[in-house]
Design an enzyme around this catalytic site. Structure first.
Site, PDB file in Angstrom:
ATOM      1  CB  ALA A 150     -11.265  -9.961 -10.850  1.00  0.00           C
ATOM      2  CG  ASN A 188      -3.114   1.984  -1.552  1.00  0.00           C
ATOM      3  OD1 ASN A 188      -2.681   2.522  -0.556  1.00  0.00           O
ATOM      4  ND2 ASN A 188      -3.945   0.943  -1.510  1.00  0.00           N
ATOM      5  CG  HIS A 221      -2.175  -0.689   1.123  1.00  0.00           C
ATOM      6  ND1 HIS A 221      -3.379  -0.147   1.504  1.00  0.00           N
ATOM      7  CD2 HIS A 221      -2.466  -1.920   0.644  1.00  0.00           C
ATOM      8  CE1 HIS A 221      -4.352  -1.012   1.273  1.00  0.00           C
ATOM      9  NE2 HIS A 221      -3.822  -2.098   0.752  1.00  0.00           N
ATOM     10  CB  THR A 231      -7.998  -4.023 -10.562  1.00  0.00           C
ATOM     11  OG1 THR A 231      -8.960  -4.343  -9.542  1.00  0.00           O
ATOM     12  CG2 THR A 231      -8.059  -5.081 -11.660  1.00  0.00           C
ATOM     13  CD  GLU A 252      -6.896  -1.505  -2.702  1.00  0.00           C
ATOM     14  OE1 GLU A 252      -5.820  -0.883  -2.580  1.00  0.00           O
ATOM     15  OE2 GLU A 252      -6.978  -2.731  -2.604  1.00  0.00           O
TER      16      GLU A 252
END
Length: 320
Positions: A176, A109, A38, A104, A106
């Protein structure tokens, strides 16, 4: 029998603490490590977010366990060619015991450089193209690539492992999961859902590994453990796509009133009831997972590792 691993939380802990937790995990009998990647924590209460690749370098010297990012987003914040170099070096430093978990991402971040945060279907397209680039680079050959989302010119990785880095794809929905089945070396998801495992297997995943993870809050005072889990990780119980589209920790903090302590008490294993901990991890095994990772919420890491070493892991390893 599934492999049981420990999930290192970069959102909660400083680098040296993560390295020490990796040592404790190995001593407790865990067989592998996940580590989060992250730029931000989910909220200020979690309080940390070190650069994962530096931490992996330190872990490679501290333990002999396999390590995997869970998960890296190789599409917006970091170009896939750079992620490929980081992953290849990590694999060399761990003597080939590194896997690259990707997803994929967020907005929390990935939007930090000011790029537009794409819709989900575009993020999946970007991820598939990123995986293609990284796999070509893992060959150690010079490549150029001119695609819909990325350009790479005259790029070659000189430090590469003997075998290409395996890429596992994270998925929480049919699209996904389908991508993971089609192009992944393995599949990652965070709920013990037999349907997703079945979709992955039937869609091309075959015998490739399926990995899952969960969070618990061990403690001798269950009520205190619930409060700790609520304070630090109420975000994981937010519904819908909020986890993917909210751009900063303060936005997640604004939504904390939506998640009550009662909801955490119901959804998160808290306390020191051995059977509850065993049941939470066994649910993944029963759903067909090959690897199961658990993360301890909060500061009582040593108590957690002692509890799992003496009480939980022996039951899990004896029950399958």
């Amino acid at each position: 029998m599934p492999e049981y691993g420990y999930f290192l939380s970069c959102e909660e802990h400083r680098p040296a603490e993560l390295v020490e937790q990796a040592r404790m995990a190995e001593q407790a009998g865990f067989q592998s490590l996940w580590i989060s990647d992250h730029f931000h924590p989910w909220n200020d209460a979690q309080g940390q977010s070190p650069f994962v690749w530096s931490v992996i370098g330190a872990i490679s010297e501290a333990v002999s366990l396999p390590v995997e990012t869970a998960v890296t987003c190789p599409t917006v914040r970091t170009h896939p060619a750079v992620v490929a170099q980081a992953a290849a070096t990590s694999s060399v430093m761990t003597d080939g015991r590194f896997r690259l978990g990707v997803g994929t991402g967020e907005a929390l971040n990935e939007h930090i450089l000011g790029h537009v945060w794409p819709p989900a279907h575009v993020r999946l397209e970007m991820l598939e193209e990123a995986i293609l680039i990284m796999r070509r680079l893992f060959s150690g050959e010079e490549i150029s690539h001119y695609g819909a989302h990325y350009q790479v010119e005259n790029a070659r990785l000189y430090t590469v492992p003997e075998e290409p880095v395996q890429i596992d794809i994270s998925g929480f929905g049919p699209a996904a999961t389908g991508l993971a089945a089609r192009v992944g070396d393995g599949y990652i998801t965070m709920t013990p859902d037999e349907e997703f495992v079945s979709q992955f297997r039937k869609g091309g995943g075959g015998g490739k590994p399926v990995s899952g993870g969960t969070k618990v809050c061990y403690g001798t005072d269950r009520d205190e453990a619930v409060r700790t889990a609520h304070r630090l990780w109420s975000n994981q119980l937010l519904p819908g796509e909020m986890g993917q589209i909210l751009p900063s920790p303060r936005h997640f903090e604004q939504l904390e009133p939506l998640v009550t302590e009662d909801m955490v008490s119901e959804k998160v294993v808290c306390g020191d009831d051995v059977d509850q901990h065993v049941s939470a991890l066994s649910a993944f095994a029963d759903a067909g997972f090959d690897r199961v990772y658990v993360n301890q919420i909060g500061p009582d890491q040593r108590g957690f590792f002692d509890f799992y070493r003496t009480k939980v892991l022996p039951q899990l390893q004896g029950s399958h």
